[in-house]
Design a protein around this motif. Structure first.
Motif, mmCIF file in Angstrom:
data_model
loop_
_atom_site.group_PDB
_atom_site.id
_atom_site.type_symbol
_atom_site.label_atom_id
_atom_site.label_comp_id
_atom_site.label_asym_id
_atom_site.label_seq_id
_atom_site.Cartn_x
_atom_site.Cartn_y
_atom_site.Cartn_z
ATOM 1 N N ASP A 253 -5.766 -9.108 -15.714
ATOM 2 C CA ASP A 253 -5.235 -8.197 -15.268
ATOM 3 C C ASP A 253 -6.046 -6.933 -15.470
ATOM 4 O O ASP A 253 -6.901 -6.741 -16.054
ATOM 5 C CB ASP A 253 -3.945 -7.578 -16.100
ATOM 6 N N CYS A 254 -5.774 -5.812 -14.015
ATOM 7 C CA CYS A 254 -6.708 -5.075 -13.927
ATOM 8 C C CYS A 254 -5.811 -4.017 -14.246
ATOM 9 O O CYS A 254 -4.567 -3.660 -15.226
ATOM 10 C CB CYS A 254 -6.529 -5.211 -12.479
ATOM 11 N N ARG A 255 -6.676 -2.626 -13.802
ATOM 12 C CA ARG A 255 -6.514 -1.275 -14.430
ATOM 13 C C ARG A 255 -4.213 -0.604 -13.867
ATOM 14 O O ARG A 255 -4.278 -0.273 -14.385
ATOM 15 C CB ARG A 255 -7.088 0.176 -14.113
ATOM 16 N N MET A 256 -4.214 -1.542 -13.009
ATOM 17 C CA MET A 256 -2.451 -1.094 -12.650
ATOM 18 C C MET A 256 -1.641 -1.984 -13.644
ATOM 19 O O MET A 256 -0.100 -2.005 -13.849
ATOM 20 C CB MET A 256 -2.702 -1.786 -10.957
ATOM 21 N N HIS A 257 -2.059 -3.465 -14.296
ATOM 22 C CA HIS A 257 -1.036 -3.537 -15.253
ATOM 23 C C HIS A 257 -0.050 -4.442 -14.462
ATOM 24 O O HIS A 257 0.976 -4.548 -14.692
ATOM 25 C CB HIS A 257 -0.840 -2.766 -16.150
ATOM 26 N N PHE A 260 -1.686 -10.680 -14.011
ATOM 27 C CA PHE A 260 -3.464 -11.477 -13.791
ATOM 28 C C PHE A 260 -3.740 -11.622 -12.207
ATOM 29 O O PHE A 260 -2.974 -12.189 -11.642
ATOM 30 C CB PHE A 260 -3.077 -13.117 -14.283
ATOM 31 N N HIS A 261 -4.871 -11.223 -11.951
ATOM 32 C CA HIS A 261 -5.626 -11.639 -10.846
ATOM 33 C C HIS A 261 -6.034 -12.945 -10.951
ATOM 34 O O HIS A 261 -6.884 -13.151 -11.808
ATOM 35 C CB HIS A 261 -6.682 -10.543 -10.684
ATOM 36 N N ALA A 262 -5.825 -13.608 -9.870
ATOM 37 C CA ALA A 262 -6.530 -14.775 -9.312
ATOM 38 C C ALA A 262 -7.834 -14.710 -8.525
ATOM 39 O O ALA A 262 -7.147 -14.095 -7.323
ATOM 40 C CB ALA A 262 -5.863 -16.248 -9.785
ATOM 41 N N PRO A 315 -1.913 -6.724 -1.538
ATOM 42 C CA PRO A 315 -3.327 -6.045 -1.956
ATOM 43 C C PRO A 315 -3.087 -5.104 -3.123
ATOM 44 O O PRO A 315 -1.759 -4.974 -3.160
ATOM 45 C CB PRO A 315 -4.060 -5.012 -1.202
ATOM 46 N N CYS A 316 -3.447 -4.905 -4.325
ATOM 47 C CA CYS A 316 -2.962 -4.827 -5.363
ATOM 48 C C CYS A 316 -3.950 -3.199 -5.685
ATOM 49 O O CYS A 316 -5.193 -2.646 -4.518
ATOM 50 C CB CYS A 316 -4.076 -5.427 -6.618
ATOM 51 N N GLY A 317 -3.162 -2.325 -6.092
ATOM 52 C CA GLY A 317 -3.669 -1.256 -6.653
ATOM 53 C C GLY A 317 -5.526 -0.466 -7.055
ATOM 54 O O GLY A 317 -5.552 0.239 -6.785
ATOM 55 N N CYS A 318 -5.577 -1.573 -7.230
ATOM 56 C CA CYS A 318 -6.543 -1.232 -7.785
ATOM 57 C C CYS A 318 -7.843 -1.367 -6.709
ATOM 58 O O CYS A 318 -8.881 -1.375 -7.232
ATOM 59 C CB CYS A 318 -7.214 -2.658 -9.337
ATOM 60 N N GLY A 319 -7.930 -2.037 -5.871
ATOM 61 C CA GLY A 319 -8.811 -2.122 -4.528
ATOM 62 C C GLY A 319 -9.293 -3.325 -4.263
ATOM 63 O O GLY A 319 -9.559 -3.653 -3.135
ATOM 64 N N ARG A 320 -8.568 -4.633 -4.800
ATOM 65 C CA ARG A 320 -8.741 -5.927 -4.545
ATOM 66 C C ARG A 320 -7.608 -6.219 -3.831
ATOM 67 O O ARG A 320 -6.549 -5.693 -3.955
ATOM 68 C CB ARG A 320 -8.422 -6.942 -5.679
ATOM 69 N N VAL A 321 -7.708 -7.315 -3.490
ATOM 70 C CA VAL A 321 -6.808 -8.456 -2.059
ATOM 71 C C VAL A 321 -6.473 -9.435 -2.844
ATOM 72 O O VAL A 321 -5.564 -10.239 -2.794
ATOM 73 C CB VAL A 321 -7.673 -8.210 -0.718
ATOM 74 N N SER A 323 -5.058 -12.392 -5.631
ATOM 75 C CA SER A 323 -3.312 -13.116 -5.753
ATOM 76 C C SER A 323 -3.257 -12.413 -6.799
ATOM 77 O O SER A 323 -4.654 -12.065 -7.606
ATOM 78 C CB SER A 323 -3.248 -13.654 -5.312
ATOM 79 N N ARG A 324 -1.953 -11.927 -7.505
ATOM 80 C CA ARG A 324 -1.985 -11.446 -8.902
ATOM 81 C C ARG A 324 -0.828 -12.122 -9.126
ATOM 82 O O ARG A 324 0.105 -12.515 -8.143
ATOM 83 C CB ARG A 324 -1.219 -10.259 -9.256
ATOM 84 N N PHE A 325 -0.745 -12.827 -10.229
ATOM 85 C CA PHE A 325 0.228 -13.338 -10.779
ATOM 86 C C PHE A 325 0.992 -13.054 -12.142
ATOM 87 O O PHE A 325 0.468 -12.270 -12.731
ATOM 88 C CB PHE A 325 0.271 -15.338 -10.787
HETATM 89 ZN ZN LIG Z 1 -5.527 -4.891 -9.184
#
Ligand SMILES: [Zn+2]
Length: 433
Positions: A253-257, A260-262, A315-321, A323-325
């Motif tokens: 996971d990223c700082r947005m918690h 998980f970023h794939a 898109p995620c708040g951390c700046g990455r696009v 996907s998350r799950f």
């Molecule tokens: Zn993120």
């Protein structure tokens, strides 16, 4: 010296770019797998599928057959193939052999190339947490399974401090943290965190000082409980959760918690209905299916992980696009009691709320998918008992049966005994006996 926020420009690539990249990569990895991985070749023959027809993710999703852990085990046993028909030998590319974790069965050997997808993923993750060239990085290994994946960290100019994830190493972790002031630790697991908590209580050391240099620590092995999250936060340490992306990559996971970023340049992920295998839309619960886009040595294609997840490609708040799950649990861990579906993580918060069982060590006993009652084995710390063990048992029973709403049977055992039932870093949350 100033560095970019992200290690790899691909991390902030647009959705269109990632979709194009996947459309371009999928055909080549499918052809490679069909040509060189015997299990994939067999599956394609059975399904009447030819990788030469795969020109996009859409075409792939329409026709490509699934594989699961059982397919790999059966192939391994019937063909005497240790890699289960998913490994490819390319002379000079295989630099080491690792294995899967073996949480739900025998570990499967996995060949490692010089730069594996998990290693690429972890470097991006550790960089995002704040690790930079010249830093010290504490690497705690619960087994040597992943110990060969070091090359890229070293190329980043980071110095590793190796420790084994064993309570006897706690004084060394404290000493190394005070002396070298590392920025990242990889990784913590529950039993070690519990031991750390006890060590701090017994020695009176100041955890905020010990961990003051850390920008974050990776936590893996099993889901992080709310109580442990709060305890570690009180040490001034931010935890980032990690797990394996179905053995094709790592995922953290990223700082947005918030999941998980794939990394979608490394793997393609999708969710399916675990019973019908029909596709499940993003945002809905389904079984996670993963496909490597880069691993030529172990081309797992459309591999069913058994994890129930919800995928989010926004898109995620951390700046990455990418996907998350979110993981809800393992499909095989689901238990039905009086028609109510229960997953282990629903029990966690209730168990760890009691001081004697604060470590949340428990196992659901699941002889069949549908059980007449919820049967749980719970580990307790005898040193924290304030009354009788029977009184504790009654308290746990009342709490669980009330909050879960089904008939409950509890077996209490000492924590030390329960811990013997699993590998060093975790215990199986669901067991047959
Ligand atoms: Zn993120």
């Amino acid at each position: 010296m100033s560095y970019p926020e992200f290690l790899d420009p691909l991390e902030t690539a647009s959705r269109e770019f990632l979709n194009d990249l996947q459309d371009n990569a999928i055909g080549a990895i499918c052809r490679h797998a069909q040509d060189y991985a015997p299990l994939i070749r067999q599956k394609c023959a059975e399904a009447g599928v030819d990788a030469r027809d795969i020109s996009s993710i859409k075409a792939f999703r329409e026709i490509w057959p699934f594989i699961d852990k059982d397919d790999i085990r059966v192939f391994r046993d019937t063909h005497n193939d240790v890699g289960g028909g998913t490994s490819v030998t390319i002379p000079g590319l295989t630099v080491s052999m690792g294995t899967t974790s073996g949480t739900t069965g025998d570990p499967t050997p996995i060949p490692n190339s010089r730069l594996g997808a998990p290693e690429i993923g972890y470097c991006r993750d550790l960089w995002a947490i704040g690790m930079r060239p010249g830093d010290y990085h504490v690497h705690m290994m619960f087994t040597y399974r992943g110990g060969h994946r070091r090359r890229l960290y070293n190329e980043l100019g980071v110095s590793d401090i190796y420790l084994s994830m064993h309570p006897a190493e706690l004084p060394r972790l404290v000493e190394a943290s005070l002396r070298f002031r590392p920025t990242v630790m990889n990784n913590f697991a529950s039993p070690f965190l519990h031991a750390m908590e006890q060590y701090i209580e017994k020695t009176g050391i100041d955890p905020v000082d010990v961990f003051s240099s850390y920008k974050g620590a990776i936590f893996g092995g099993e889901p992080l409980s709310d109580r442990m999250k709060a305890v570690v936060k009180s040490w001034g340490l931010e935890l980032y959760e990690t797990t394996s992306l179905g053995d094709v990559a790592s995922t953290t996971d990223c700082r947005m918690h918030n999941g998980f970023h794939a990394y979608e340049d490394l793997a393609y992920i999708e969710a399916i209905d675990p019973i019908t295998t029909a596709p499940v839309a993003d945002g809905e619960i389904g079984e996670l299916v993963v496909t490597t886009l880069v691993d030529r040595l172990c081309p797992l294609i459309r591999y069913r992980t058994g994890d129930l997840v919800v995928i989010d490609r926004r898109p995620c708040g951390c700046g990455r696009v990418h996907s998350r799950f979110k993981i809800l649990g393992r499909a095989t861990d689901q238990i039905l009691v009086e028609g109510r579906s229960i997953l282990p993580r629903e029990i966690m918060g209730i168990v760890e709320n009691h001081s004697e069982t604060r470590h949340g060590l428990f196992q659901i006993i699941r002889r069949e998918r549908e059980m007449p009652e919820l049967s749980i084995r719970i580990g307790y710390d005898p040193e924290r008992l304030t009354g009788s063990a029977n009184a504790l048992k009654a308290r746990l029973h009342d709490d669980i049966s009330e909050q879960i709403g089904v008939r409950t049977v509890i077996e209490l055992v000492e924590e030390a005994e329960l811990l013997k039932l699993g590998p060093p870093h975790k215990i199986p949350r669901v067991t047959k006996k």
